[in-house]
Scaffold this motif. Structure first.
Motif, short mmCIF file in Angstrom:
data_model
loop_
_atom_site.label_atom_id
_atom_site.label_comp_id
_atom_site.label_asym_id
_atom_site.label_seq_id
_atom_site.Cartn_x
_atom_site.Cartn_y
_atom_site.Cartn_z
N THR A 103 1.98 2.58 -3.12
CA THR A 103 1.84 2.58 -3.97
C THR A 103 0.98 3.90 -4.05
O THR A 103 1.10 4.89 -4.76
N TYR A 104 0.87 4.67 -3.08
CA TYR A 104 0.23 6.05 -2.31
C TYR A 104 2.34 6.47 -2.90
O TYR A 104 2.75 7.96 -3.24
N SER A 108 -9.26 7.50 1.56
CA SER A 108 -10.17 6.78 0.23
C SER A 108 -11.43 7.24 -0.58
O SER A 108 -11.42 6.67 -2.03
N HIS A 152 -7.21 0.66 2.66
CA HIS A 152 -6.00 0.92 2.26
C HIS A 152 -6.27 -0.24 0.68
O HIS A 152 -5.42 0.58 -0.12
N MET A 186 -5.59 2.19 -3.10
CA MET A 186 -5.09 1.91 -4.40
C MET A 186 -6.04 1.49 -5.17
O MET A 186 -5.18 1.78 -6.01
N SER A 205 0.72 -1.13 0.23
CA SER A 205 -0.18 0.01 0.40
C SER A 205 0.74 0.96 0.34
O SER A 205 0.13 2.36 -1.09
#
Length: 375
Positions: free
Chosen positions: A74-75, A192, A134, A138, A71
């Motif tokens: 990804t960020y 999210s 998460h 993502m 995760s």
């Protein structure tokens, strides 16, 4: 020259050197450097998370660490690609790989709970807000880079279900594990939903606004004004502010309420940090001077100062454009790490000790260095 003037001259020189060294000079890593670091993380992701892999080993140590490796990679990628479009193709590809791993059995089963979340006929995901938050963020990061993302339907379904759960959660926070409600995990899920609203025009960002209103009324420490770490089933504070939790939460708070995030950042700095001029350190607990092993969240503590508390504060400083503090904090990280470049990969080790940093730490370091989303 008289002695007192010599001392005065020395103080002036030292003052100028200090001012020069502590100026806000932080800049994100350049693409060639990022690609070397990504080469290592790409290999880790392509290996998968089964037995005998690096991610599999992390999952055996702690069920959360494999998820966090993927995760936070990804960020970092989404943030870097937003600021440097030349990284978009690689970022989209690697985020897709990360999502596949998070949906795979080894990581997914680590969060299996008593009330699974249905996402399609005959298919369910764990109900843990830690896992779902998460995963959903993502999915949103991939959709931000790839308009025709194959995960659009899952992103819409999961966002809708999370939003409904927050509407029904009168206590404010969803569970990370049965009977355990961690505030940082909820900030991820709410971030999210804000991203889904930004990408699609949905109303789901309203969940974050309602949550912040609850937080201000119920979960702020009376002495410091800092956000609690954990609440109970009635929405009462179960554990007070901690550096490792605050540093984490502030970055995600900024995705759905930048004003509240900046306020928490400033209070965190005032209550739990020490400015050493060219460096800054953050404590796990305000006024605590413990030296010891700490716990799984704080890591080892030296006179109360913690590695996660300080490293997460660096990510916050960069995301909130506090460049002077970001530079001070990045120096702390640099002092304790060394670069290892081999076989076209760049990773980090611990300085002065022959001890490799795990893939999770590599992902977190890349995330810390990212410039942070602009929206």
């Amino acid at each position: 020259m008289k002695p007192r003037w010599r001392w005065l001259l020395l103080l002036v020189v030292l003052g100028c050197a200090w001012a020069s060294y502590s100026r806000p000079t932080y800049t994100p890593p350049r693409p060639p450097h990022v690609r070397l670091r990504l080469a290592y993380l790409e290999r880790i992701m392509r290996e998968g998370s089964g037995p005998g892999t690096a991610l599999g080993g992390l999952i055996q140590q702690n069920s959360e660490w494999g998820l966090f490796t993927l995760s936070f990679t990804t960020y970092a990628l989404a943030s870097l690609a937003e600021h440097d479009p030349s990284l978009r193709p690689e970022a989209a590809e690697y985020i897709g790989l990360a999502i596949q791993q998070v949906l795979g059995a080894p990581i997914r089963q680590s969060f299996a709970a008593d009330r699974p979340t249905p996402v399609a006929p005959g298919d369910t995901l764990p109900s843990s807000v830690l896992y779902l938050g998460h995963l959903n963020l993502m999915l949103g990061c991939h959709r931000q880079l790839v308009a025709s993302s194959p995960y659009k339907a899952l992103h819409d379904t999961l966002s809708a279900r999370l939003y409904r759960r927050y509407e029904q959660a009168t206590e404010g926070n969803l569970t990370s594990y049965p009977h355990l409600r961690w505030v940082p995990d909820n900030t991820v899920a709410l971030a999210s939903l804000a991203l889904h609203s930004h990408l699609t025009g949905s109303t789901y960002a309203a969940a974050g606004r309602r949550w912040v209103a609850l937080a201000k009324g119920r979960w702020l420490d009376p002495a410091t004004g800092l956000l609690a770490s954990q609440t109970d089933a009635q929405g009462r504070v179960r554990e007070g502010p901690r550096g490792s939790m605050l540093g984490w939460s502030i970055w995600f708070l900024a995705r759905f309420d930048s004003t509240f995030a900046r306020q928490q950042y400033q209070r965190y700095q005032a209550a739990q940090s020490t400015n050493l001029g060219v460096l800054r350190l953050y404590r796990e607990l305000p006024g605590d001077y413990t030296t010891g092993a700490g716990d799984v969240d704080s890591g080892p503590l030296l006179v109360g100062y913690g590695i996660p508390a300080t490293a997460f504060a660096c990510a916050d400083a960069i995301a909130l454009h506090d460049w002077r503090n970001a530079q001070r904090l990045r120096r702390v990280i640099s002092l304790g790490s060394r670069e290892i470049e081999e076989n076209g990969e760049l990773r980090y080790g611990v300085r002065l000790v022959d001890l490799d940093v795990s893939p999770l730490s590599e992902a977190l370091l890349l995330w810390v260095d990212g410039p942070g989303p602009t929206k």
